[in-house]
Design an enzyme around this catalytic site. Structure first.
Site, short mmCIF file in Angstrom:
data_model
loop_
_atom_site.label_atom_id
_atom_site.label_comp_id
_atom_site.label_asym_id
_atom_site.label_seq_id
_atom_site.Cartn_x
_atom_site.Cartn_y
_atom_site.Cartn_z
N ASP A 29 0.83 -1.22 0.00
CA ASP A 29 0.00 0.00 0.00
C ASP A 29 0.85 1.26 0.00
OD1 ASP A 29 -1.74 2.08 0.65
OD2 ASP A 29 -2.50 1.15 2.48
N HIS B 199 -4.00 4.56 6.52
CA HIS B 199 -2.89 3.96 5.75
C HIS B 199 -1.55 4.25 6.42
CE1 HIS B 199 -5.48 3.10 2.25
NE2 HIS B 199 -6.12 4.18 2.63
ZN LIG Z 1 -8.29 1.31 -0.68
ZN LIG Z 2 -9.36 0.65 2.39
#
Ligand SMILES: [Zn+2]
Ligand SMILES: [Zn+2]
Length: 554
Positions: free
Chosen positions: A190, A363
């Site tokens: 990510d 995130h």
């Molecule tokens: Zn996402």
């Molecule tokens: Zn997500």
């Protein structure tokens, strides 16, 4: 020819949204995620954007879901009718997906299987897949370990490293370390916050800030957040209860998400805490919390309606405290700040990320990304989930750590990365442009319709009616111009008079029969376009219409 391992991102690389990636070996393909993207303001009439699945017509064994966010599950109801394969998914996402698929006849019978982390699932003869827990802004988010005949792939899904998550379920770093020690061929990780230094703060910090804000409020409290951010909903419910308030939920997607999460045990709701809107309306304001959608300034959401004095049941008033517990997704800054302004105008106090710590990202920031890179130490690395600059920033981190010693690839949607045991290279591309869903139609980026709508929205349309004698092909009446969305009627009158005079000169005398008519039409269009552009600096769409009339010989 020996089969090759292929990694083909079909969405989510070089953009935020519509995540989808194909992993292919020999006769088998598994697809990771199947998300949507929401249209920008200039995509007129477009409801949703989904990935192009042209490449996935055969050999797909399953779609593997990492978590229940729309950018990972939102295209399933549009893709499954064309790609009827089983969907394997963590439990909460299973609940959210099932609600959506049941709404449509074409997907009512789709096979959706809830997985357990740590179990091994076999797909075709080439893939063994295990899900592992990560932390993110929705419960039950997972990454994937995909074992292939030539090595292990780790896909993190969306994640952050939170040591004090609201639901107590931590990221499974042991699994990452275990595979790192065994040797990992490829890491997909990510990249959303790869530009942000340091660590993403724990959800606990937000819980404390929310509790303080709700405790300090003297009137009614409204909290807007993402419908899927169940941990935030939990924090709001807990704070409300602690401060002797009751909660009403406003907005359909929020109601749906809360119901699914509560039913499945992801949300603890004390009996009597949730009341209907008509019940909380009878309570004094200082005993009420309203939980709403609209943290992104979405025009049809509850909070935006309230801010615009356009909501049936709720009006903002002086004394209200509105907490926007989210950060605008890039592109949504303007509608969000407009919503804040409108609430302030009505006397509400507004707390948002710039003025209070009422939101943290879902995130990982740079230090967390480095930790994962160091634990996994893959031979090849591909940053995923992000705009191009996020992917590049993440690649740079790996480079600095000397991770991915055999290759770091910044891929975009449609690139085909082929890996063998020792090498990897981009060998070509497959179709992966955006597919625009417009009512019941699907259009690709070549579509004229969207371009025309943009032109219409800017400069309107001018229709030129040309009457022609059916038999002689001679003009039967002077040309007529009508317009819509172009200029005020008073402005167009003199303009169109002048225009028709010059058109008359153009079309007089020439016969309007067969091919000649088409030629004439394009000449008329060209002349009118130049005339209007010269006189007004506008570029409306110009449509010549030939009207064949019976000659007046009677
Ligand atoms: Zn996402
Ligand atoms: Zn997500």
């Amino acid at each position: 020819m020996t089969p090759q391992l292929r990694i083909i991102p079909l969405g989510g690389l070089g953009e935020i949204g519509k995540n989808m990636m194909a992993v292919e070996f020999g006769d088998d393909i598994v697809v990771v995620d199947c998300g949507v993207q929401f249209p920008e303001e200039d995509m007129l009439g477009v409801d949703l954007i989904i990935p192009d699945i042209t490449y996935l017509v055969e050999r797909v064994r399953a779609i593997l879901i990492t978590h229940g966010h729309e950018d990972h599950i939102g295209a399933l109801q549009l893709v499954l009718p064309r790609l009827p394969v089983p969907v394997y998914t963590p439990k909460l996402a299973h609940g959210l997906i099932s609600v959506k698929l049941r709404e449509r006849r074409a997907t009512r019978d789709a096979t959706v299987i809830a997985i357990e982390p740590g179990e091994v699932y076999q797909f075709g003869s080439n893939f063994q897949v295990t899900w592992f827990r990560v932390c993110h802004s929705i419960p039950d988010a997972m990454g994937l370990v995909i074992e292939t005949p030539i090595g292990t792939i780790i896909h993190t899904g969306d994640f952050k490293i939170d040591h004090t998550p609201v639901d107590g379920r931590r990221i499974d770093l042991a699994t990452l370390a275990h595979h790192g020690a065994q040797g990992v061929l490829l890491l997909l990780s990510d990249s959303t916050y790869a530009e942000v230094p340091g660590y993403t703060l724990s959800e606990r910090v937000v819980g404390e800030a929310l509790d303080r804000a709700i405790g300090d409020a003297t009137g009614r409290v409204m909290v807007a957040t993402f419908a899927s951010l169940i941990s935030r909903v939990q924090q709001v419910l807990d704070a409300a209860e602690r401060h002797g308030r009751k909660v009403s939920i406003v907005g359909r997607s929020m109601v749906d998400n809360v119901n699914v999460a509560a039913e499945m045990g992801y949300l603890r709701v004390s009996p009597g805490l949730l009341l209907s809107l008509s019940q909380t309306r009878r309570l004094p304001p200082e005993e009420v919390v309203l939980l709403t959608t609209g943290s992104q300034g979405e025009p049809t959401s509850a909070l935006v309606r309230i801010a615009n004095r356009d909501h049936r049941d709720v009006q903002a008033m002086p004394g209200d405290t509105v907490i926007i517990s989210a950060t605008p997704i890039p592109g949504n800054e303007l509608p969000v700040s407009r919503t804040i302004d409108n609430l302030l105008r009505q006397g509400a106090k507004v707390l948002y990320d710039r003025v209070a710590l009422v939101h943290v990202h879902g995130h990982a920031s740079q230090e967390e990304l480095k930790m994962v890179l160091s634990l996994v130490r893959p031979r090849f690395f591909v940053p995923v989930h992000g705009e191009y600059r996020h992917l590049v920033a993440h690649a740079q981190l790996a480079w600095d750590l000397e991770v991915g010693r055999d290759g770091i690839f910044v891929l975009e949607d449609g690139d085909v990365l082929e890996l063998s045991e020792g090498t990897a290279q981009v060998v070509g591309t497959v179709p992966a442009g955006p597919i625009y869903i417009d009512g019941l139609s699907a259009r690709d980026s070549q579509s004229q319709v969207l371009r025309q709508r943009r032109a219409l929205s800017k400069d309107g349309v001018v229709v030129l009616v040309l009457s022609v004698d059916k038999e002689t092909g001679q003009p039967a009446a002077p040309p007529k111009a009508v317009s819509s969305g172009f200029m005020e009627a008073g402005e167009t009158k003199p303009l169109f008079e002048e225009l028709t005079v010059s058109l008359e000169a153009l079309i007089g005398g020439a016969p309007w029969l067969g091919d000649q008519a088409e030629l004439m039409k394009s000449k008329v269009q060209e002349t009118a376009r130049e005339f209007i552009a010269g006189a007004t600096s506008r570029h409306p769409i110009i449509i010549p219409v030939v009207l064949e009339v019976q000659s007046g010989r009677s």
